[in-house]
Design an enzyme around this catalytic site. Sequence first.
Site, PDB file in Angstrom:
ATOM      1  N   HIS A 137       0.782  -1.244   0.000  1.00 22.01           N
ATOM      2  CA  HIS A 137       0.000   0.000   0.000  1.00 22.01           C
ATOM      3  C   HIS A 137       0.810   1.287   0.000  1.00 22.01           C
ATOM      4  O   HIS A 137       0.231   2.369  -0.023  1.00 22.01           O
ATOM      5  CB  HIS A 137      -0.955  -0.007   1.203  1.00 22.01           C
ATOM      6  CG  HIS A 137      -0.256  -0.111   2.532  1.00 22.01           C
ATOM      7  ND1 HIS A 137      -0.902   0.122   3.723  1.00 22.01           N
ATOM      8  CD2 HIS A 137       1.030  -0.405   2.874  1.00 22.01           C
ATOM      9  CE1 HIS A 137      -0.068  -0.049   4.736  1.00 22.01           C
ATOM     10  NE2 HIS A 137       1.107  -0.370   4.246  1.00 22.01           N
ATOM     11  N   ASP A 174      -3.124  -2.143   8.600  1.00 26.03           N
ATOM     12  CA  ASP A 174      -1.672  -2.145   8.821  1.00 26.03           C
ATOM     13  C   ASP A 174      -1.322  -1.064   9.829  1.00 26.03           C
ATOM     14  O   ASP A 174      -1.985  -0.028   9.893  1.00 26.03           O
ATOM     15  CB  ASP A 174      -0.986  -1.855   7.485  1.00 26.03           C
ATOM     16  CG  ASP A 174       0.484  -2.195   7.465  1.00 26.03           C
ATOM     17  OD1 ASP A 174       1.256  -1.471   8.125  1.00 26.03           O
ATOM     18  OD2 ASP A 174       0.874  -3.150   6.772  1.00 26.03           O
ATOM     19  N   HIS A 176       1.059   0.889   9.707  1.00 28.06           N
ATOM     20  CA  HIS A 176       1.531   2.059   8.968  1.00 28.06           C
ATOM     21  C   HIS A 176       0.410   2.583   8.066  1.00 28.06           C
ATOM     22  O   HIS A 176      -0.295   1.803   7.426  1.00 28.06           O
ATOM     23  CB  HIS A 176       2.748   1.702   8.118  1.00 28.06           C
ATOM     24  CG  HIS A 176       3.895   1.141   8.900  1.00 28.06           C
ATOM     25  ND1 HIS A 176       4.054  -0.209   9.122  1.00 28.06           N
ATOM     26  CD2 HIS A 176       4.925   1.767   9.521  1.00 28.06           C
ATOM     27  CE1 HIS A 176       5.146  -0.400   9.847  1.00 28.06           C
ATOM     28  NE2 HIS A 176       5.688   0.777  10.110  1.00 28.06           N
ATOM     29  N   ASP A 263       1.242  -5.821  11.779  1.00 27.20           N
ATOM     30  CA  ASP A 263       2.372  -5.250  12.496  1.00 27.20           C
ATOM     31  C   ASP A 263       1.956  -4.341  13.653  1.00 27.20           C
ATOM     32  O   ASP A 263       2.777  -3.605  14.196  1.00 27.20           O
ATOM     33  CB  ASP A 263       3.301  -4.505  11.540  1.00 27.20           C
ATOM     34  CG  ASP A 263       2.574  -3.762  10.429  1.00 27.20           C
ATOM     35  OD1 ASP A 263       1.336  -3.676  10.480  1.00 27.20           O
ATOM     36  OD2 ASP A 263       3.235  -3.278   9.496  1.00 27.20           O
TER      37      ASP A 263
END
Length: 392
Positions: A137, A174, A176, A263
């Site tokens: 992404h 995610d 991030h 994560d």
Amino acid sequence: MVSKAIFIHHSDSSGYKFHDDHPFDPIRQTLTIDLLKEAGALKDDQIVSPGYTISEQQLRWVHRDDYIQAVKQLDHEDDPRRKSVIAEQFGLQTEDTPFFPGLHKAASAIATGSLEAAEAVMSGKAQHAFHLAGGHHHAFPDRASGFCVYNDASIAIQHIRRHYNARVLYVDTDVHHGDGVQWCFYEDPDVCTYSIHETGKYLFPGTGFAYEKGVDSGFGACFNVPLEPYTEDDSWLESFNVTLRKVIEAFKPDVIISQHGCDAHAYDPLSHIHCSMRIYEEIPAILHELAHAYTNGKWIALGGGGYDIWRVVPRAWSHVWLEMSDHPLAAALKEGRRMPLPKAWLDRWKDQSPVALPAYWQDERSDIPAIPRRDIITEQNRTIQSIVIQDL
């Protein structure tokens, strides 16, 4: 006959490996597939391997032609100086995303898998599709970024928009921010991007704030939920439920594409969110419920980040498929039953893992210590929740 769910894996995607010391390791895919097989949740004949490779024309739906040609040229450029100039110009000479031989082929295979997943669901071949190698992404139209070269999620969305004219809700979990996908569709009122992540105040890519809402006709179709470092399960899930349910009710999509970076786990070495495997059980369950409530079951799931590749990623990604395929193990875990990981899987991989492998699908409570500032963090996250949904 319409399949309930299909599992997509392009064999060439395993070639997406920067170098031995890089945290983005395709062995994550092997570990996950092997775990699902040993759990009796995935058979070889259930795995769909696309027999084609995405075309350059399809890559150009998202990426500039000069960028695509540069990625290809790096495989054949003999002049080291020229090679260095090209790589630096297009973001392929960084510590995060260094060029490696065969990059175009491997990145194209990943984009192909996500394209196949989108087509399978939109054509009615399957209600749900899972492509665990996808979810890159961070890639931009003109450059690589954050371990990502071709933005397969955006390509899949473009395929759906161009061929089916469907409204797409992209959900990114995610840790991030899903920046590359957001900026690709920042002006598009028919693609709603939703990202829940650790705040960019402290973490790459430094974006994804609540005030990023889209521009022009796309204003109001972009939602970001930046969470405080050391957010734990209860606050993460509360933030997700409170905001996503409001967003999907307001946007009314035709299909959901979800990115399942794993994560945000406390074990992950590249972030500061402090969650357990519990959120990775509940995320796919929530999305599954919402897909059947709002999109007639149309749900495409992609992989993403996740850098504790032994203890976290195989279990987290397996939960997506267990939920998507309505496997009995998913129901047992929802009931709170303590379920061991397959012994054959543990025996096969324990000597290769640099850390002790978990014995169960769930985390032990004692393995992840509580954060002393929990109440403060929770209230800060609630403030963000209210800002995100204030216009809905």
